[in-house]
Design a protein around this motif. Structure first.
Motif: not given
Lengths: 108, 108
Positions: A12-15, A66-69, B17-19, B67-69
């Protein structure tokens, strides 16, 4: 259960920046402030089932991020390496510190 | 322009990975393999304008993720700190290394 809660708290903290305000709000109340589903349901005038579904979907969403990043898993690796570095500093083991810097540089 | 390309390349690296596969494919061809919009358009049998729009939207999307992460900005900070650490190692400045480890631990 405690282990799962710790993991979800970190994820939650990360995303959280990628969640909607509503998702963030339910997750904060349930995981950080320890409200029950019933209490969140009452305070928002939404059914307990709707709160439950929203939280479960949000959990699945941050696990998918999390699986992706892998931000949490990389964080844990860096944490371990930095602790190892503190130990190497105590031992004045300069060669080991150099190796750890190289590993950290490769990690991103 | 070169600076923008470098930045987009890094952002693409962090957020690809998010695309969607299509977004990834156009971005790879345009930014990594240096194909022109016309060439990508021909090879996919899609209008040049559609390719252009897709790439511009993807750029905006990965800038919004940044901007978010802030993965790229944190990466740059860590990189600077690790380079400073290598300098401190050369100077055998153990106190400075300790400080840098503390800063790195706080960064996540």
């Amino acid at each position: 259960m405690l282990e799962k809660t710790t993991r979800i708290n970190f994820l939650f903290d990360f995303y959280q920046a990628l969640l909607t305000p509503k998702q963030r709000n339910y997750m904060e109340m349930y995981y950080l402030e320890d409200y029950s589903l019933g209490e969140i349901s009452e305070s928002h005038n939404v059914s307990r089932q709707a709160i439950y579904d929203n939280i479960r979907r949000t959990e699945a969403m941050i696990e998918a991020y999390e699986e992706k990043l892998q931000l949490y898993s990389k964080f844990l690796k860096r944490k371990t390496l930095l602790e190892e570095m503190e130990q190497a500093l105590t031992n004045q083991d300069v060669e080991h510190i150099k190796q750890l810097v190289d590993v950290l540089k490769e990690l991103d």
